[in-house]
Design an enzyme around this catalytic site. Structure first.
Site, PDB file in Angstrom:
ATOM      1  N   GLY A   1     -38.325-141.210 -28.366  1.00 36.76           N
ATOM      2  CA  GLY A   1     -39.228-140.691 -27.337  1.00 36.76           C
ATOM      3  C   GLY A   1     -39.860-139.371 -27.728  1.00 36.76           C
ATOM      4  O   GLY A   1     -40.802-138.899 -27.089  1.00 36.76           O
ATOM      5  N   ARG A   2     -39.316-138.759 -28.761  1.00 30.98           N
ATOM      6  CA  ARG A   2     -39.899-137.480 -29.200  1.00 30.98           C
ATOM      7  C   ARG A   2     -39.746-137.306 -30.706  1.00 30.98           C
ATOM      8  O   ARG A   2     -39.573-136.194 -31.194  1.00 30.98           O
ATOM      9  CB  ARG A   2     -39.239-136.326 -28.479  1.00 30.98           C
ATOM     10  CG  ARG A   2     -37.728-136.331 -28.614  1.00 30.98           C
ATOM     11  CD  ARG A   2     -37.227-134.991 -28.258  1.00 30.98           C
ATOM     12  NE  ARG A   2     -35.808-135.020 -28.046  1.00 30.98           N
ATOM     13  CZ  ARG A   2     -35.095-133.938 -27.854  1.00 30.98           C
ATOM     14  NH1 ARG A   2     -35.686-132.768 -27.851  1.00 30.98           N
ATOM     15  NH2 ARG A   2     -33.814-134.022 -27.662  1.00 30.98           N
TER      16      ARG A   2
ATOM     17  N   GLY B   1     -41.930-135.389 -25.113  1.00 33.69           N
ATOM     18  CA  GLY B   1     -41.969-135.661 -26.556  1.00 33.69           C
ATOM     19  C   GLY B   1     -41.710-134.438 -27.422  1.00 33.69           C
ATOM     20  O   GLY B   1     -41.835-134.503 -28.641  1.00 33.69           O
TER      21      GLY B   1
ATOM     22  N   ARG C   1     -35.955-134.025 -39.833  1.00 35.31           N
ATOM     23  CA  ARG C   1     -34.597-134.537 -40.015  1.00 35.31           C
ATOM     24  C   ARG C   1     -34.597-135.583 -41.123  1.00 35.31           C
ATOM     25  O   ARG C   1     -35.497-136.415 -41.193  1.00 35.31           O
ATOM     26  CB  ARG C   1     -34.115-135.143 -38.693  1.00 35.31           C
ATOM     27  CG  ARG C   1     -32.743-135.752 -38.761  1.00 35.31           C
ATOM     28  CD  ARG C   1     -32.126-135.866 -37.391  1.00 35.31           C
ATOM     29  NE  ARG C   1     -32.735-136.928 -36.591  1.00 35.31           N
ATOM     30  CZ  ARG C   1     -32.332-137.211 -35.352  1.00 35.31           C
ATOM     31  NH1 ARG C   1     -31.360-136.519 -34.778  1.00 35.31           N
ATOM     32  NH2 ARG C   1     -32.907-138.174 -34.678  1.00 35.31           N
TER      33      ARG C   1
ATOM     34  N   ASP D   1     -26.543-145.089 -28.723  1.00 42.15           N
ATOM     35  CA  ASP D   1     -27.813-144.769 -29.396  1.00 42.15           C
ATOM     36  C   ASP D   1     -27.667-143.536 -30.286  1.00 42.15           C
ATOM     37  O   ASP D   1     -28.577-143.211 -31.036  1.00 42.15           O
ATOM     38  CB  ASP D   1     -28.937-144.557 -28.379  1.00 42.15           C
ATOM     39  CG  ASP D   1     -28.581-143.534 -27.317  1.00 42.15           C
ATOM     40  OD1 ASP D   1     -27.554-143.725 -26.635  1.00 42.15           O
ATOM     41  OD2 ASP D   1     -29.301-142.533 -27.182  1.00 42.15           O
ATOM     42  N   ASN D   2     -26.519-142.863 -30.196  1.00 45.39           N
ATOM     43  CA  ASN D   2     -26.282-141.700 -31.046  1.00 45.39           C
ATOM     44  C   ASN D   2     -25.218-141.998 -32.105  1.00 45.39           C
ATOM     45  O   ASN D   2     -24.581-141.086 -32.617  1.00 45.39           O
ATOM     46  CB  ASN D   2     -25.854-140.497 -30.199  1.00 45.39           C
ATOM     47  CG  ASN D   2     -26.990-139.998 -29.322  1.00 45.39           C
ATOM     48  OD1 ASN D   2     -28.154-140.209 -29.636  1.00 45.39           O
ATOM     49  ND2 ASN D   2     -26.655-139.348 -28.229  1.00 45.39           N
TER      50      ASN D   2
HETATM   51  P1  AMP Z   1     -30.840-137.822 -26.749  1.00 41.51           P
HETATM   52  O1  AMP Z   1     -30.193-137.301 -25.519  1.00 41.51           O
HETATM   53  O2  AMP Z   1     -31.509-136.760 -27.577  1.00 41.51           O
HETATM   54  O3  AMP Z   1     -29.962-138.703 -27.564  1.00 41.51           O
HETATM   55  O4  AMP Z   1     -32.057-138.725 -26.236  1.00 41.51           O
HETATM   56  C1  AMP Z   1     -31.902-139.860 -25.426  1.00 41.51           C
HETATM   57  C2  AMP Z   1     -33.237-140.532 -25.246  1.00 41.51           C
HETATM   58  O5  AMP Z   1     -34.135-139.679 -24.546  1.00 41.51           O
HETATM   59  C3  AMP Z   1     -33.949-140.921 -26.525  1.00 41.51           C
HETATM   60  O6  AMP Z   1     -34.661-142.110 -26.291  1.00 41.51           O
HETATM   61  C4  AMP Z   1     -34.889-139.754 -26.737  1.00 41.51           C
HETATM   62  O7  AMP Z   1     -35.982-140.102 -27.540  1.00 41.51           O
HETATM   63  C5  AMP Z   1     -35.317-139.458 -25.318  1.00 41.51           C
HETATM   64  N1  AMP Z   1     -35.757-138.063 -25.136  1.00 41.51           N
HETATM   65  C6  AMP Z   1     -34.994-136.960 -25.158  1.00 41.51           C
HETATM   66  N2  AMP Z   1     -35.731-135.858 -24.959  1.00 41.51           N
HETATM   67  C7  AMP Z   1     -37.004-136.266 -24.805  1.00 41.51           C
HETATM   68  C8  AMP Z   1     -38.240-135.605 -24.574  1.00 41.51           C
HETATM   69  N3  AMP Z   1     -38.326-134.278 -24.435  1.00 41.51           N
HETATM   70  N4  AMP Z   1     -39.352-136.367 -24.469  1.00 41.51           N
HETATM   71  C9  AMP Z   1     -39.295-137.695 -24.598  1.00 41.51           C
HETATM   72  N5  AMP Z   1     -38.164-138.382 -24.818  1.00 41.51           N
HETATM   73  C10 AMP Z   1     -37.027-137.678 -24.923  1.00 41.51           C
HETATM   74 MG    MG Z   2     -30.186-139.547 -29.318  1.00 34.48          MG
END
Ligand code: AMP
Ligand code: MG
Length: 491
Positions: A89-90, A123, A173, A249-250
């Site tokens: 998402g980003r 994003g 990354r 997903d992580n």
């Molecule tokens: P994370 O918590 O970083 O593992 O992210 C979980 C999900 O949320 C993933 O699909 C990320 O791409 C999405 N995500 C996290 N932060 C953002 C953001 N600022 N904008 C868009 N998508 C995000």
């Molecule tokens: Mg993640």
């Protein structure tokens, strides 16, 4: 030479694996840091990367030759709840390069603008979390733990709105791949067996080529991923690392640590430690990590069922057999590692109880995890070193009560004490990214545009097993043992 010798294999997979998407340009990109050593390892030119064209590429302002930016589709269990569509998402995958060791590596921009997977997000990434990920992932690499890496951090010159307005940044990354357990779940949830097979074949070819030669390649893939995660989580525990958000997903199928959101290192040893503010039930507590890794691997195995055998009974049996390999693999890695931490070789009967007793006494006495094991290296040379360990226990006699048995066991190894201590110093770091120092580093950068502490910490943490007396203060535990420290997801 072309700036990035891209060879993009993921972008050659079917269209439903990703969305093609250019990064969104930023107004005033500024290079905060380039990891020149990693650039070399990747076969990239650090001078070009730190020049105007390189910075434009790392900021997402210009598309380097050969890049084919894609946002990957994935799903995932977040705190136990299945979300059928997450995805980058980003972030966008710029492309892949083959490094100097012949290993294919992803080059991804994180914080590079919205994608079709952004849902309500912007994003973008804030500077603080970008610096945290840069620093902690590089510290993990220096500790010898498989991890994604940080190639560069760029300040965007644009604000991002979170609870407050913060400076924005983009992290470059680098990963063996960004394929997650959740990537498999994305296709399994859609009953898209053809995609699952293509993904599994890609992962086998890329990360586990030996599995291709096995009688049942997909079973061998599952076994290999199980083994990689068992080893990885053992290594986390051995340095006091708390990932903080072990959603499926992580979890990268290549076995690298990925996604440094709310991660933190233990100060005082307590297996119940939870740092993440959103982890209210302690699902991802330090001591829960081995269990959770197996839970995630079980979700991974479920996605592979259609590939493991021709009928479901056989598939389930094959999956169970592979998952049964987790516990012994984890125990061997963990107990073997603990033995090395206290100066012992191969695990003998009684060793797990001996080291378990130490950990119990540490927990009861609020002993700092890292300092205790580092001080034990000195104690292995002789009882003159005991004082430094004793001082770390609320009740120093708790250490004395353990040390006698330890010395007896050490003597049975028959190794020269100086050699034992030297070996212990190679597995018990003096320096870890201390939470209080990481926070101070972020505050200096965000509030005062001062990247001095970031640079200093990077220098210190690049050699975690060396004493570095000039940096002794970075080895210190925080006042009060760091109890009550909180991290946030950093999105
Ligand atoms: P994370 O918590 O970083 O593992 O992210 C979980 C999900 O949320 C993933 O699909 C990320 O791409 C999405 N995500 C996290 N932060 C953002 C953001 N600022 N904008 C868009 N998508 C995000
Ligand atoms: Mg993640």
């Amino acid at each position: 030479m072309t700036a990035f010798p891209f060879d993009n294999s993921y972008a050659r997979l079917p269209e439903r694996f990703y969305a093609r998407r250019q990064p969104t340009p930023v107004t005033a990109p500024r290079l905060i840091r380039l990891n020149r050593g990693l650039a070399d390892e990747l076969g990239l030119d650090p001078d070009w990367l730190s020049g105007p064209e390189g910075i434009a590429a790392l900021a997402g302002n210009a598309n380097p030759v050969g890049a084919d930016p894609i946002a990957a589709a994935y799903a995932g269990h977040q705190f136990g709840q299945f979300v059928p569509q997450l995805g980058d998402g980003r972030a966008v995958l710029l492309g892949e390069v083959i490094d100097r060791h012949g290993i294919r590596r992803d080059i991804q921009l994180k914080g590079s603008g919205p994608t079709p997977f952004s849902r309500r997000g912007d994003g973008r990434a804030a500077l603080g979390p970008v610096l945290r990920e840069y620093l902690v992932s590089e510290a993990m690499a220096a500790l010898g733990i498989p991890t994604t890496r940080a190639l560069a951090a760029i300040a965007t010159g644009e604000p991002v709105i979170r609870e407050t307005v913060l400076p924005g940044a983009v992290l470059t990354r680098v990963a063996a791949s960004h394929i997650r357990v959740g990537t498999f779940q994305f296709f399994a949830a859609r009953e898209d067996v053809e995609a699952l097979r293509a993904l599994a074949d890609h992962v086998v070819a890329r990360h586990y080529p030996a599995a291709a030669q096995a009688e049942h390649p997909y079973r061998a893939l599952l076994e290999a991923v199980v083994a990689a995660q068992a080893e990885l989580v053992a290594r986390w525990l051995l340095v006091g690392f708390v990932h903080g958000v072990m959603n499926t997903d992580n979890m990268a199928v290549a076995g690298e640590t990925i996604d440094y959101g709310p991660c933190a290192f233990l100060d005082v040893y307590d297996p119940r430690t939870v740092y993440s503010s959103i982890d209210r039930t302690g699902r991802y507590a330090y001591g829960q990590q081995p269990r959770i890794a197996l839970w995630n691997l079980t979700r991974f195995a479920e996605t592979l069922l259609p590939l493991l055998a021709d009928d479901e009974t056989q598939s389930v049996a094959a999956a169970e057999a592979a998952l049964a390999g987790y516990a012994p693999r984890f125990e061997a890695a963990y107990q073997g590692g603990l033995n090395r931490k206290i100066g012992l070789g191969a695990v003998r009967e009684g060793d797990p109880a001996l080291v378990g007793d130490l950990l119990k006494r540490m927990a009861e006495n609020q002993a700092d995890f890292t300092l205790t094991f580092r001080a034990l290296c000195g104690a292995a040379e002789g009882p003159e070193g005991d004082g430094a360990v004793r001082d770390l226990f609320v009740d120093p006699t708790a250490y004395d009560g353990w040390a006698a048995g330890w010395r007896a066991r050490l003597a049975a190894e028959g190794q020269d004490p100086a050699e034992t201590a030297a070996g212990m110093r190679n597995v018990n770091p003096a320096f870890i990214p201390r939470n209080h120092q990481v926070e101070a580093m972020i505050a200096a950068a965000v509030e005062h545009d001062d990247f001095g502490p970031f640079e200093t910490l990077l220098t210190v943490l690049a050699r975690p097993y060396a004493d570095q007396p000039e940096y002794a203060r970075y080895a210190q535990a925080p006042e009060g043992g760091g109890v009550g420290y909180r991290t946030f997801c950093g999105t």
